[in-house]
Scaffold this motif. Structure first.
Motif, short mmCIF file in Angstrom:
data_model
loop_
_atom_site.label_atom_id
_atom_site.label_comp_id
_atom_site.label_asym_id
_atom_site.label_seq_id
_atom_site.Cartn_x
_atom_site.Cartn_y
_atom_site.Cartn_z
N UNK A 26 0.84 -1.20 0.00
CA UNK A 26 0.00 0.00 0.00
C UNK A 26 0.87 1.24 0.00
N UNK A 27 0.71 2.06 -1.03
CA UNK A 27 1.44 3.32 -1.12
C UNK A 27 0.77 4.38 -0.26
N UNK A 28 1.54 5.36 0.17
CA UNK A 28 1.02 6.41 1.04
C UNK A 28 0.81 7.75 0.33
N UNK A 29 1.58 8.01 -0.71
CA UNK A 29 1.53 9.32 -1.36
C UNK A 29 1.30 9.17 -2.85
N UNK A 30 0.49 10.06 -3.39
CA UNK A 30 0.18 10.00 -4.81
C UNK A 30 1.42 10.29 -5.65
N UNK A 31 2.38 11.02 -5.08
CA UNK A 31 3.62 11.32 -5.80
C UNK A 31 4.45 10.06 -6.05
N UNK A 32 4.20 9.00 -5.27
CA UNK A 32 4.97 7.77 -5.42
C UNK A 32 4.40 6.84 -6.50
N UNK A 33 3.23 7.16 -7.04
CA UNK A 33 2.54 6.27 -7.97
C UNK A 33 3.15 6.39 -9.36
#
Length: 413
Positions: A26-33
Motif C-alpha cells: 500500500x502506497x502512502x503518497x500520490x507522488x509515489x505512484x
C-alpha cells in the motif's frame, strides 16, 4: 504490486486491510505512484473533481469512474433524468430552485389537498452532501419546519441550487454493488445499511450507522428483477450516452411489499459502511478484480467468492454527530484483545502527538464524526451481531455512542 487508496475513512481502511492480506504493498503518497501501480478512489469528491480523468491522462490505472460518468452520484437530478430516459424504476419527483421563489412553490404544492395525502415525502439535495442531504417529512408541519433551512440557508452545503421533492417508497432498503469495466460486470452480495442516527431508524440521516451482509430480504427472484430492470439498463444506458462506467457502481434500492425494486440513488464508489462488511466477507482476492477493471478484462476473472455466514459492522460516533461534535478525545479499549473474526476499521481517528495528563504519546484520538467501524463475521447474523457488539462495548471515549440495533429484523413499514 503497489496500490494507492485515495481517502481516509473506514471504507478506505477496510480496502487497505483486504489488499494487505493479499500481499499488496500500500502506497502512502500520490507522488509515489507510477504507471505500473494502481489507484483506487474511495470517496465521491475526487470523482466529482475529475481525479480519474487527470490520472488516466498520465497513464496511471485508476479504479473509479470519470467525472462525467460519476454524475450518477454527483447530481441526483442528472441521475433521475437518466433513469427516466432509460425506463429504470425510481420514485416520481419534481425539481425546484433554491431561494424564496422555489420555497414558495413547494409550500403551494404541498398545501394542495391531493398532495397532502401522499405523505411521507422526501426532500433531496441535487449535489453532494456527505450522505446527509435527504430529509423525510411525515406531515406538512415537518415540511414547513425544514424547508427554510434547505431553500434559504443551504444547511447541507450543497454545491447545486437544485432541490428534488420526491415520492416516498415504503419497503426494505438494500445496497447493490456492481464491479464493472463498462462492458462486463459482477454483482457482490446485497447489503443492508442503517442510515438514521437513532435506534429504531429515528432521527436525521447520517453517512451510515452500520450495515450487514448478506440480506435475506433479497430473494433470487428479486435479484433477477434488479439485474434485468436496473443493472443492465444502467450500464447499457451509460454506454449509449458515451459515458462508459468503470469501477464500482453502488445502487441504493428500496424493495416494496410486492417485491418490486426502485432506485433510491446511485453512488459512484463503495458504500461506507457497506464496504467494510464486503471486505470482511470476501474470501477470494480483491486485487485481480480491480486490475481487470482498469484493463477492460473483467470477463477473464472468476466471480468473487465469499465466506459462508454473515458480516456486520457497528459505527461508533462522536457525541453530537451528525450535527456539531468535538474531536481530540482519547479512545479507550483499542488495546484490548479481540477475536480473530473481528476487525476495527478507523474512520475518523489520528495519533496524538502531545504528552499530557490525559493522553499518552501516540494514543489514538477522535478526529471525525464517524470514528470507528467494529466489523465482525459470524456463522449467523445474530452471531455476527454478538461478535461486533461484544468488542464495541469495550471501546469508549467522551461522548461516544452507537446504535444498538444494527442487524435486527424488522417488518416492512
Amino acid at each position: 504490486m503497489n496500490v494507492l487508496v485515495i481517502g481516509n475513512g473506514g471504507r478506505e481502511d477496510s480496502i487497505r486491510w483486504k489488499l494487505r492480506n493479499e500481499g499488496i504493498h500500500i502506497l502512502r503518497n500520490i507522488e509515489d505512484v507510477t504507471s505500473k501501480d494502481l489507484i483506487v478512489i474511495g470517496p465521491e469528491t475526487p470523482i466529482e473533481n475529475g481525479l480519474t480523468d487527470e490520472l488516466e491522462l498520465k497513464g496511471i490505472p485508476v479504479f473509479g469512474p470519470s467525472k462525467l460518468a460519476g454524475r450518477l452520484e454527483t447530481s441526483k437530478l442528472w441521475a433521475k433524468e437518466f433513469m427516466k430516459r432509460h425506463n429504470i424504476p425510481t420514485a416520481h419527483w419534481l425539481t425546484f430552485t433554491r431561494g424564496e421563489q422555489g420555497m414558495s412553490q413547494v409550500i403551494n404544492l404541498l398545501t394542495d389537498e391531493h398532495t397532502r395525502k401522499r405523505y411521507p415525502i422526501v426532500i433531496k439535495e441535487d449535489g453532494l452532501c456527505g450522505g446527509k442531504g435527504v430529509v423525510i417529512c411525515s406531515n406538512y408541519k415537518q415540511v414547513l419546519d425544514i424547508i427554510p433551512s434547505i431553500f434559504i440557508d443551504n444547511i447541507f452545503n450543497s454545491s447545486s441550487n437544485k432541490i428534488l421533492i420526491e415520492d416516498f417508497v415504503a419497503g426494505d432498503e438494500a445496497s447493490c454493488f456492481v464491479i464493472t469495466d463498462g462492458d462486463h460486470y459482477k454483482t457482490l452480495p446485497f447489503c443492508q445499511d442503517h442510515k438514521r442516527v437513532g435506534d429504531g431508524d429515528i432521527g436525521p440521516n447520517t453517512g451510515g450507522m452500520g450495515a450487514f451482509c448478506p440480506t435475506s430480504r433479497i430473494t433470487d427472484k428479486i435479484k433477477r428483477t434488479i439485474e434485468e430492470q436496473i443493472v443492465i439498463p444502467t450500464l447499457q444506458g451509460m454506454k449509449e450516452e458515451c459515458l462508459v462506467y468503470k469501477g464500482i457502481l453502488y445502487i441504493g434500492l428500496m424493495i416494496d411489499k410486492g417485491g418490486s425494486p426502485y432506485v433510491i440513488e446511485y453512488n459512484a464508489r463503495f458504500g461506507d459502511p457497506e464496504c467494510q462488511v464486503l471486505m470482511m466477507l470476501m474470501k477470494s482476492k480483491l486485487y485481480p478484480l480491480l486490475e481487470a477493471v482498469t484493463q477492460n478484462k473483467l470477463d477473464e476473472q472468476s466471480d468473487p467468492i465469499f465466506h459462508d455466514g454473515y458480516a456486520l459492522t457497528v459505527v461508533m460516533c462522536s457525541g453530537g454527530y451528525p450535527g456539531k461534535y468535538k474531536t481530540g478525545y482519547i479512545i479507550d479499549g483499542l488495546d484490548k484483545k479481540k477475536p480473530d473474526n473481528v476487525e476495527i476499521f478507523h474512520a475518523g481517528t489520528k495519533r496524538s502527538i502531545k504528552l499530557n495528563t490525559d493522553r499518552k504519546l501516540g494514543s489514538w484520538i477522535t478526529n471525525g464524526g464517524r470514528v470507528l467501524n467494529v466489523t465482525a463475521r459470524g456463522s449467523s447474523l445474530e452471531n455476527a451481531r454478538k461478535n461486533a457488539y461484544g468488542v464495541a462495548e469495550q471501546i469508549s471515549w467522551t461522548g461516544s455512542f452507537y446504535r444498538k440495533d444494527i442487524g435486527e429484523d424488522r417488518e416492512i413499514s
